[in-house]
Scaffold this motif. Structure first.
Motif, PDB file in Angstrom:
ATOM      1  N   ALA A   1       3.487   7.276  -6.294  1.00  0.00           N
ATOM      2  CA  ALA A   1       2.839   8.559  -6.715  1.00  0.00           C
ATOM      3  C   ALA A   1       3.948   9.774  -6.593  1.00  0.00           C
TER       4      ALA A   1
ATOM      5  N   TYR B   1      -3.366  -3.248  -5.278  1.00  0.00           N
ATOM      6  CA  TYR B   1      -2.387  -1.906  -5.687  1.00  0.00           C
ATOM      7  C   TYR B   1      -1.554  -2.089  -6.958  1.00  0.00           C
TER       8      TYR B   1
ATOM      9  N   LEU C   1      -4.769   5.633  -7.385  1.00  0.00           N
ATOM     10  CA  LEU C   1      -4.703   5.303  -5.859  1.00  0.00           C
ATOM     11  C   LEU C   1      -6.135   5.018  -5.566  1.00  0.00           C
TER      12      LEU C   1
ATOM     13  N   ASP D   1     -10.139   3.785   1.606  1.00  0.00           N
ATOM     14  CA  ASP D   1      -9.056   3.847   2.633  1.00  0.00           C
ATOM     15  C   ASP D   1      -9.243   3.343   3.913  1.00  0.00           C
TER      16      ASP D   1
ATOM     17  N   GLU E   1       0.813  -1.171  -0.002  1.00  0.00           N
ATOM     18  CA  GLU E   1       0.003   0.032   0.129  1.00  0.00           C
ATOM     19  C   GLU E   1       0.881   1.232  -0.006  1.00  0.00           C
TER      20      GLU E   1
ATOM     21  N   TRP F   1      -3.798  10.196  -8.859  1.00  0.00           N
ATOM     22  CA  TRP F   1      -4.644   9.698  -7.590  1.00  0.00           C
ATOM     23  C   TRP F   1      -5.851   9.054  -8.093  1.00  0.00           C
TER      24      TRP F   1
ATOM     25  N   PHE G   1       1.776   4.623  -2.897  1.00  0.00           N
ATOM     26  CA  PHE G   1       1.827   5.974  -2.825  1.00  0.00           C
ATOM     27  C   PHE G   1       2.784   6.739  -2.878  1.00  0.00           C
TER      28      PHE G   1
END
Length: 440
Positions: free
Chosen positions: A240, A385, A411, A358, A233, A408, A237
């Motif tokens: 990103a 993911y 995500l 989330d 996870e 995003w 991020f």
């Protein structure tokens, strides 16, 4: 929740204070912390193996099993902290190969040197925290974390800006503050636990190097998959951040703002996840699976309510929140700061949408850890993911006009997939346990 928020609040303070220096400095902290996010996720994820073992031992009044679980968990977390520090320290040259702005990389390296070393006390603290949580003594880690944050704020103010005769060290000063605050956390949490009657026997007179292979294997068998779940996870991020860096320093700085705010809401959900892990672990020790399921669903519902509030906040204040991170009175960087704020406002709209996903995925994951079910959830998080989320964010971010917003959206896709399938896993597993118990 406050205990988990403490980790993110250290970075929140760093970001706000460093943001006053300029967008390049904020992007540098973002890049440096991207390596830290990965290492922290592995360490924090691994340490969660301690909580269900302690919770189960506590509910069944088995002191010897509880002390053994804590001692072996503390030993493994200490070793892991040292390994993670060395990995991050020697991984720094990778930043030059990541197509990041050279100005940002040059600023990030000295910052990362000190922050990487703080991984050792941080992961040791996590062992104490997860142990304390397993005994339902969640107030003590919160106190230690709050004290550490006060230390961080004071040192940041003195060392970043050179106040009261201290040297002006910029982002290196922020790194020193972070390192000192994490050392303080370890000292305080041990002191608090050693003074409490319920925990004193666990944390004193520890024969640190007298280890049993069976318990080492048990902690590793729970900790390693949990570490990989967190890694999958947090790594997406982090990717990103890196993809945003390819777009430029301003998109990267904006991504850091949105990521920092989202990280704080995630840590609230993570606190609920720990509560879920503790209570499910308690009921597992009592073999009361109907009550386990009722408690878990109560925590799931509460998490949804909390995350709905955060989602609403992001939607209503998406243009206001980024102003905390940048200095609009800085005429030299006004154009950069304005662009950063505009991008961050768009990203917060996407962040608002994935608050529910989330929250659900992390609290259900906590419940599954309480059941000591870690292997299938690890596979689910990898698929969600990296086989769903990452391809979407890579394509939309780098090959369409969506750019940062596209990253995003990816995500959002990953988190939603994880939430759905983890919930299905928990629902199936608990119904099966209840059915088996009824037959016997």
């Amino acid at each position: 929740m406050l205990g988990m928020l403490g980790h993110t609040f250290v970075q929140f303070v760093d970001n706000i204070m460093v943001g006053q220096l300029g967008t390049a400095e904020l992007a540098a902290v973002s890049l440096g912390n991207s390596f830290m996010f990965i290492a922290m996720s592995i360490g924090i994820g691994f340490s969660t193996a301690i909580t269900p073992l302690i919770a189960e031992a506590d509910s069944s009044k088995n002191f010897e099993a509880g002390k053994s679980a804590f001692k072996h968990g503390l030993f493994l977390c200490t070793v892991l902290g040292i390994v993670l520090f060395l990995m991050v320290f020697f991984a720094k040259p990778i930043m030059y190969l990541m197509k990041q702005p050279e100005e940002v990389v040059e600023l990030a390296i000295p910052y990362l040197d000190l922050v990487a070393f703080s991984l050792i006390p941080l992961i040791i603290f996590q062992a104490f925290k997860q142990f304390s949580d397993g005994l339902s003594m969640t107030t003590l880690p919160m106190i230690a974390t709050l004290i550490a944050n006060v230390v961080n704020v004071i040192l940041n103010y003195l060392l970043i800006f050179g106040k009261f005769g201290f040297p002006e060290m910029g982002i290196v000063g922020a790194a020193i503050g972070t390192l000192a605050s994490r050392l303080v956390m370890v000292i305080f949490i041990w002191g608090l636990l050693a003074k409490r009657e319920k925990s004193k026997r666990f944390v004193t007179n520890i024969k640190f190097f007298t280890l049993a292979k069976s318990m080492l294997k048990k902690v590793i068998s729970l900790g390693a998959p949990s570490a990989m779940q967190m890694f999958f996870e947090v790594a997406i991020f982090t990717s990103a951040i890196w993809l945003s860096g390819i777009l430029g320093k301003n998109p990267q700085a904006a991504n850091q703002i949105a990521l920092n705010l989202s990280s704080m809401t995630f840590m609230v959900a993570m606190g609920m996840s720990v509560a879920s892990m503790i209570r499910v672990g308690n009921q597992k020790g009592l073999q009361n699976f109907k009550e386990l399921r009722r408690i878990a669903f109560s925590i799931f519902l509460l998490t949804i309510m909390i995350m709905t509030v955060f989602a609403t906040t992001f939607l209503l204040f998406n243009e206001v929140l980024p102003t905390v991170y940048v200095d609009l009175n800085d005429s030299d960087n006004f154009a950069d700061n304005t662009e950063v704020m505009a991008i961050a406002a768009q990203l917060l709209l996407a962040a608002a949408v994935f608050q529910l996903s989330d929250g659900i995925q992390v609290v259900v994951l906590g419940a599954l850890r309480g059941l000591q079910d870690v292997k299938i959830p690890t596979l689910i998080t990898f698929i969600a993911y990296w086989l769903v989320g990452f391809p979407v964010m890579y394509y939309l971010g780098l090959h369409t006009e969506y750019k940062s917003t596209g990253i995003w959206i990816g995500l959002l896709a990953g988190l939603t997939t994880a939430a759905i399938f983890l919930y299905i896993r928990f629902d199936h597993l608990t119904k099966r346990l209840i059915g088996t118990k009824n037959k016997t």
